[in-house]
Design a protein around this motif. Structure first.
Motif, PDB file in Angstrom:
ATOM      1  N   CYS A  87       0.810  -1.223   0.000  1.00  0.00           N
ATOM      2  CA  CYS A  87       0.000   0.000   0.000  1.00  0.00           C
ATOM      3  C   CYS A  87       0.844   1.275   0.000  1.00  0.00           C
ATOM      4  O   CYS A  87       2.009   1.270   0.395  1.00  0.00           O
ATOM      5  N   LEU A  88       0.192   2.364  -0.406  1.00  0.00           N
ATOM      6  CA  LEU A  88       0.708   3.708  -0.180  1.00  0.00           C
ATOM      7  C   LEU A  88      -0.061   4.365   0.963  1.00  0.00           C
ATOM      8  O   LEU A  88       0.529   4.954   1.870  1.00  0.00           O
ATOM      9  N   GLN A  89      -1.387   4.239   0.923  1.00  0.00           N
ATOM     10  CA  GLN A  89      -2.235   4.846   1.944  1.00  0.00           C
ATOM     11  C   GLN A  89      -3.474   3.981   2.182  1.00  0.00           C
ATOM     12  O   GLN A  89      -3.915   3.261   1.283  1.00  0.00           O
ATOM     13  N   VAL A  90      -4.010   4.099   3.380  1.00  0.00           N
ATOM     14  CA  VAL A  90      -5.291   3.489   3.709  1.00  0.00           C
ATOM     15  C   VAL A  90      -6.131   4.549   4.402  1.00  0.00           C
ATOM     16  O   VAL A  90      -5.680   5.168   5.373  1.00  0.00           O
ATOM     17  N   PHE A  91      -7.321   4.795   3.882  1.00  0.00           N
ATOM     18  CA  PHE A  91      -8.268   5.716   4.518  1.00  0.00           C
ATOM     19  C   PHE A  91      -9.284   4.854   5.255  1.00  0.00           C
ATOM     20  O   PHE A  91     -10.159   4.246   4.626  1.00  0.00           O
ATOM     21  N   TYR A  92      -9.163   4.780   6.571  1.00  0.00           N
ATOM     22  CA  TYR A  92     -10.018   3.909   7.377  1.00  0.00           C
ATOM     23  C   TYR A  92     -10.820   4.749   8.358  1.00  0.00           C
ATOM     24  O   TYR A  92     -10.258   5.403   9.236  1.00  0.00           O
TER      25      TYR A  92
END
Length: 210
Positions: A87-92
């Motif tokens: 991943c680069l980013q996770v929006f959780y």
């Protein structure tokens, strides 16, 4: 006299709780945030930059630090695992989690997840997985209980440590490339560790308008 004493004693818990609540609110940005194990509508950006939307939850942990996520397009779909290397980013939920090299000196090496306190184009503030947290001793009370005593700054593809004790000196040196921010930072009432979100946001806006 006795009546006045009783009234005073009745109000002590109220004022103590009010002061604690106000401090917790003021200190919200420097308190530990965690990823839950519940499914949430979320977004993953993989290493190729592809945006993947669906349901995500925390999967493997080391203490409170998330090590991997489970993703599924929908409730009845098969779930797959995403690690930091994927991943680069996770929006959780309301959190932004970024994937960065575990060892900043080895950018091509193994990666790990960092929960962001502030996410910006030129500067981001991250939780330090190794940060110590202020804790009260038994039968005692401290105003900053639960506060992380150091944070991380991500700037120019490098990670810098910011400690509460040396915060003003460290942040002034790190963000000295912005004259506008430097002028604002002369205000000691504004340049505070507890005010890190606004301090970082002002820098990003100043650099953007430079």
């Amino acid at each position: 006299m006795m009546k006045q004493l009783l009234i005073t004693l009745l109000f002590i818990p109220f004022f103590t709780n009010a002061q604690t609540y106000m401090y917790v609110e003021a200190n919200a940005d420097t308190r530990t945030k965690t990823v839950s194990g519940g499914w949430k509508k979320s977004t993953i950006i993989d290493r190729s930059g592809r945006v993947i939307e669906g349901e995500v939850r925390g999967y493997l942990y080391k203490g409170d630090d998330v090590k991997s996520f489970r993703y599924r397009p929908g409730k009845d779909s098969k779930a797959v695992t995403y690690k930091a290397d994927d991943c680069l980013q996770v929006f959780y939920d309301d959190l932004i989690i970024v994937s960065l090299p575990k060892n900043p000196k080895k950018p091509a090496g193994k990666r790990q997840f960092y929960i962001t306190i502030y996410f910006g184009e030129h500067l981001s503030i991250l939780q330090d997985p190794k940060a110590k947290v202020a804790e009260a001793q038994p039968n005692s009370f401290i105003m900053n209980e639960g506060q992380m005593l150091n944070l991380l700054a991500f700037k120019d593809n490098k990670i810098y440590k910011l400690s509460k004790l040396k915060f003003r000196k460290q942040i002034r040196k790190l963000l000295a490339d912005s004259p506008e921010w430097t002028a604002k930072a002369a205000d000691k009432k504004w340049l505070k560790y507890d005010n890190i979100y606004e301090v970082a946001n002002f820098y990003n806006e100043a650099i953007k308008n430079k």
